[in-house]
Design a protein around this motif. Structure first.
Motif, PDB file in Angstrom:
ATOM      1  N   ARG A 213      69.895  36.457  33.241  1.00 26.53           N
ATOM      2  CA  ARG A 213      70.429  36.560  31.913  1.00 26.53           C
ATOM      3  C   ARG A 213      69.482  35.818  31.001  1.00 26.53           C
ATOM      4  NH1 ARG A 213      72.744  31.298  31.049  1.00 26.53           N
ATOM      5  NH2 ARG A 213      72.814  30.179  33.031  1.00 26.53           N
ATOM      6  N   TYR A 214      69.478  36.052  29.694  1.00 26.47           N
ATOM      7  CA  TYR A 214      68.735  35.233  28.743  1.00 26.47           C
ATOM      8  C   TYR A 214      69.529  33.947  28.555  1.00 26.47           C
ATOM      9  CZ  TYR A 214      66.232  39.571  27.999  1.00 26.47           C
ATOM     10  OH  TYR A 214      65.493  40.709  28.190  1.00 26.47           O
ATOM     11  N   THR A 220      66.623  35.040  23.868  1.00 26.62           N
ATOM     12  CA  THR A 220      67.100  36.381  23.547  1.00 26.62           C
ATOM     13  C   THR A 220      66.352  36.942  22.346  1.00 26.62           C
ATOM     14  OG1 THR A 220      69.297  35.782  24.372  1.00 26.62           O
ATOM     15  CG2 THR A 220      69.148  37.740  22.973  1.00 26.62           C
ATOM     16  N   GLN A 239      72.932  40.384  25.511  1.00 27.57           N
ATOM     17  CA  GLN A 239      73.163  39.014  25.958  1.00 27.57           C
ATOM     18  C   GLN A 239      74.179  39.027  27.079  1.00 27.57           C
ATOM     19  OE1 GLN A 239      71.675  35.959  25.175  1.00 27.57           O
ATOM     20  NE2 GLN A 239      72.826  35.538  27.045  1.00 27.57           N
ATOM     21  N   TYR A 243      76.903  32.543  27.887  1.00 26.24           N
ATOM     22  CA  TYR A 243      76.677  32.028  26.538  1.00 26.24           C
ATOM     23  C   TYR A 243      77.865  31.180  26.092  1.00 26.24           C
ATOM     24  CZ  TYR A 243      79.740  35.937  25.373  1.00 26.24           C
ATOM     25  OH  TYR A 243      80.804  36.815  25.336  1.00 26.24           O
ATOM     26  N   ILE A 279      76.893  42.303  23.709  1.00 29.07           N
ATOM     27  CA  ILE A 279      77.207  41.041  24.379  1.00 29.07           C
ATOM     28  C   ILE A 279      78.159  41.269  25.545  1.00 29.07           C
ATOM     29  CG2 ILE A 279      79.231  40.407  22.978  1.00 29.07           C
ATOM     30  CD1 ILE A 279      77.895  37.526  22.869  1.00 29.07           C
TER      31      ILE A 279
END
Length: 774
Positions: A213-214, A220, A239, A243, A279
């Motif tokens: 994942r970023y 990102t 994304q 997060y 997202i």
């Protein structure tokens, strides 16, 4: 509705259950034995169908249904051709067997990952999972289809005893028999029953970049920056998870991680770079989230074990002495769906463009009998299990449209699981955490086609496969420099070119284009070439999207959909039609490196301790070599090689010269193929100078569709179409008068008409009919 008992009008008790037969349309029959299912899927209402009954026979203008003395039904065409016969059924076990012709292929059911198209001889327990998803929709090469309306895990079997659906929960048999006459006809009837396909935004047909994942907002955003710097087209950045912070805050639907404190600004910055933002959201919540507390107070959380199992996100395998406490929500509850959306609106209001709905199966580990018997809204977890993805996706689609009726954003959802009817709720399904292997690439082609045949047209797959760890021969993340993975990735991308969503994603190694080299190097250039071709194809693809919405079309079409009389294509698993014109024949076997057997699944891939393959050095592979592959051209038309314009007869296998950067693809005679300009993102350049490739050999037509690119104004008729017609005998292209209009519509434009022999003409067009002699 007709109620009969064993086919005999009797006053004495009857051993068989009553059979309720209801014509929804002249070619759709709803059959119920015992207690009907309280449907979550069917949205259509029965029409006032004119029928005639003669004894135990019911006839519409399209179908005849006969019942024998044992209560079994036979479905026939109006002309008397037998389509399908029931054999024996067991109402209390929700079980029904059907008799098929000996060599009759059947298709559909969902994304079964076994590399097959034909479901004859299949034995499959159908329960939603990470890698396989089921819609209970089946169709035959004879032009009939069945939707089995039951949401519990269902066993499908086809053997010498017949074709059988047997569901784990149910007090009756409930199914819809459809006669469409063709694959497209069955799909149209399924959508009539369950809903049409809304348009996605124009930008969704561009290129998407993602990875697992970023880890920071800066990372990102930097990916978008690098694509723009390299001038490689990009329209979407995704994304993925975490997060929100720790696993105890799982799916909090807000930027709570210290690495994403500037999350809302990140979205604004992405938009400023002319890209769109998707997202990750889940169907479960961590115990420290507001959603968890509110849902728990109302008894709207399930006790099942789900992902992530541990609260410690940085340790693998999971530390079970630190359980995450994450729980799945009751998506069958309108109250729970409202709570879900209430919190999700935070991300929407930040400017999020699209939803990545992960684990909509949902993940269900170490199932217990008590889990299956847990009460959910409307039934038990077992009785409603397979409809979970439908309900959670539908909740977002309906809520977003209700709360933002005048929004310029169309709902766009990418989801890991799907059920029948889900095409109506703005969703595109991807095929789960597939392993990076040639075997898995080969399986994606029939998996996507089988999914499309259930009426759900929107399919995509992780380009390159999700788990590529076996290719990391030079350390973590090194796979993009491994020639074996490079070849696989390029060929996977060439297959992905022909999916509605064109998206690179995966774990174990980053997949951005610069990871594979630099401009001027063969692998990098091959990737860039496919991305650029995708953008040139968008006018064709977006017009196909309109056909999907307005005419019940499909993007990814098995060859039998268009060439049913050619038996060679009935079980073909490595070719497909991309829309009505393009024959896609992706390369699904290595030509430059050796294939090695890789065995990973959705869980073992996380272990990342595979035995590594033998390393091949870059200098040992000559990417400049021309290779030969053999592909089949369906009979009934001639075909033009997209790259060379060579014309070939259909009905034969042909040897094709190809290179790393070229995917074999053909265009059928009579096609009119609009190609757009190269651009860095959708909307950067207008379509004021489209190239129209005309392929002589038969008459043909094409409808170019255009609208604002987003919003639902098209539902009010705010769009335009231009119809092109090719008369092969007269060698005349008629450009029809433009129909309709929309804000920002081009009033003047040019069409550059190109023939395979190199002839071309540039035509100015202002909306009035024109004829061009070629």
């Amino acid at each position: 509705m007709f109620t009969v008992c064993c086919g005999l009008m009797m006053t004495t008790p009857c051993m068989a259950q009553d059979v309720n037969i209801e014509f929804y349309t002249p070619n759709i029959v709803h059959v119920v034995k015992g207690k009907p299912t309280k449907t979550l899927v069917i949205t259509a209402k029965p029409e006032n169908v004119k029928t005639v009954r003669k004894g135990n026979t019911w006839m519409s203008s399209e179908l005849t249904v006969k019942q024998d003395v044992n209560g079994s039904l036979t479905f026939l065409t109006a002309a008397g051709k037998v389509l399908l016969r029931e054999k024996n059924g067991d109402v209390m076990k929700a079980r029904q067997t059907f008799l098929l012709d000996k060599d009759e292929p059947i298709y559909g059911l969902g994304t079964i990952q076994n590399g097959k198209m034909n479901r004859r001889g299949e034995h499959k327990r159908m329960e939603q999972s990470n890698l396989e998803d089921f819609q209970n929709v089946l169709q035959s090469v004879k032009g009939w289809g069945i939707y089995w309306d039951n949401y519990s895990p269902t066993q499908f079997d086809d053997d010498v005893d017949g074709m059988t659906f047997a569901s784990e929960v149910g007090e009756g048999i409930d199914y819809y028999f459809m006669y469409g006459g063709s694959a497209d006809g069955v799909i149209a009837l399924m959508r009539h029953l369950t809903g049409d396909v809304p348009m996605f935004p124009l930008w969704t047909y561009g290129f998407w970049q993602s990875k697992e994942r970023y880890k920071t907002a800066a990372e990102t955003e930097s990916v978008v920056d690098r694509y723009r710097e390299l001038q490689v087209p990009l329209d979407g950045i995704i994304q993925d998870w975490q997060y929100w912070g720790s696993n105890y805050l799982w799916n909090a639907m807000d930027f709570l991680s210290e690495d994403f404190t500037d999350g809302p600004q990140m979205i604004k910055n992405v938009h400023a770079k002319h890209a769109h933002f998707m997202i990750s959201i889940w169907a479960s919540f961590g115990p420290q989230t507001q959603q968890f507390r509110e849902l728990s107070e109302k008894g709207l959380l399930l006790p099942i074990e789900t992902w992530p199992q541990s609260g410690l996100s940085h340790i693998w395998p999971p530390r079970m002495d630190y359980p995450s406490g994450v729980k799945v929500y009751d998506a069958f509850s309108p109250v729970a769906r409202a709570i879900y959306w209430k919190y999700l609106k935070t991300l929407y209001n930040y400017g999020t463009d699209a939803w990545w709905m992960d684990s909509t199966d949902p993940d269900f580990f170490n199932p217990r009998e008590s889990d299956y018997e847990h009460k959910v809204t409307g039934g038990t977890w077992r009785s409603l299990r397979n409809a979970f993805p439908l309900e959670t996706v539908r909740g977002i689609y309906q809520s977003q449209r209700k709360d933002y009726p005048n929004s310029s954003k169309r709902v766009f959802i990418m989801t890991r699981s799907s059920y029948a009817g889900q095409q109506h709720y703005g969703s595109n399904m991807w095929s789960g955490d597939v392993a990076s292997s040639w075997d898995m690439l080969r399986k994606q082609v029939p998996a996507g086609l089988s999914f499309s045949l259930t009426g759900n047209p929107n399919f995509n797959t992780d380009i390159g496969g999700f788990f590529c760890n076996a290719y990391n021969t030079k350390g973590p993340g090194s796979a993009p420099q491994n020639p074996q993975y490079q070849e696989l990735y390029v060929r996977w991308m060439q297959y992905g070119l022909f999916a509605p969503v064109f998206r690179s994603h995966g774990a174990d190694a980053p997949r951005e284009i610069w990871q594979f080299g630099k401009k001027g190097e063969p692998v990098y250039d091959a990737i860039e070439k496919m991305i650029r071709l995708r953008y040139r194809l968008i006018p064709y693809l977006y017009s196909t999207a309109w056909q999907v919405t307005s005419q019940n079309g499909s993007y990814m079409r098995p060859l039998f959909s268009d060439f049913v009389d050619d038996k060679k294509v009935w079980e073909m698993t490595d070719e497909l039609m991309f829309g009505q014109s393009i024959l896609a024949t992706p390369i699904v076997n290595p030509l430059y490196t050796e294939e090695q057997i890789i065995k990973e699944d959705a869980m073992t891939g996380w272990d990342r301790n595979n035995v590594k393959m033998k390393e091949i050095k870059n200098e040992d592979v000559d990417w400049s070599q021309t290779k030969t592959v053999t592909k089949y051209l369906p009979q009934g038309t001639d075909w033009y090689d997209f790259w060379t314009n060579e014309r070939r007869k259909g009905g034969q296998f042909v040897a094709i010269q190809t290179t790393l950067d070229r995917v074999p693809m053909f265009v059928r005679t009579g096609s009119i193929l609009p190609l757009g300009p190269e651009m860095q993102y959708v909307g950067e350049k207008s379509w004021d100078s489209l190239e129209l490739r005309v392929y002589p050999g038969s008459d043909g037509s094409f409808v170019l569709y255009e609208d604002e690119g987003d919003s639902y104004n098209y539902e009010k008729g705010v769009y335009s179409t231009i119809t092109f017609q090719w008369n092969d005998k007269m060698r005349t292209l008629t450009i029809g008068a433009r129909q309709g209009s929309y804000p920002g519509m081009l009033q003047k434009r040019q069409f550059i008409i190109v023939l395979p022999d190199g002839q071309h003409q540039t035509i100015s067009y202002e909306g009035k009919e024109l004829q061009v002699n070629l």
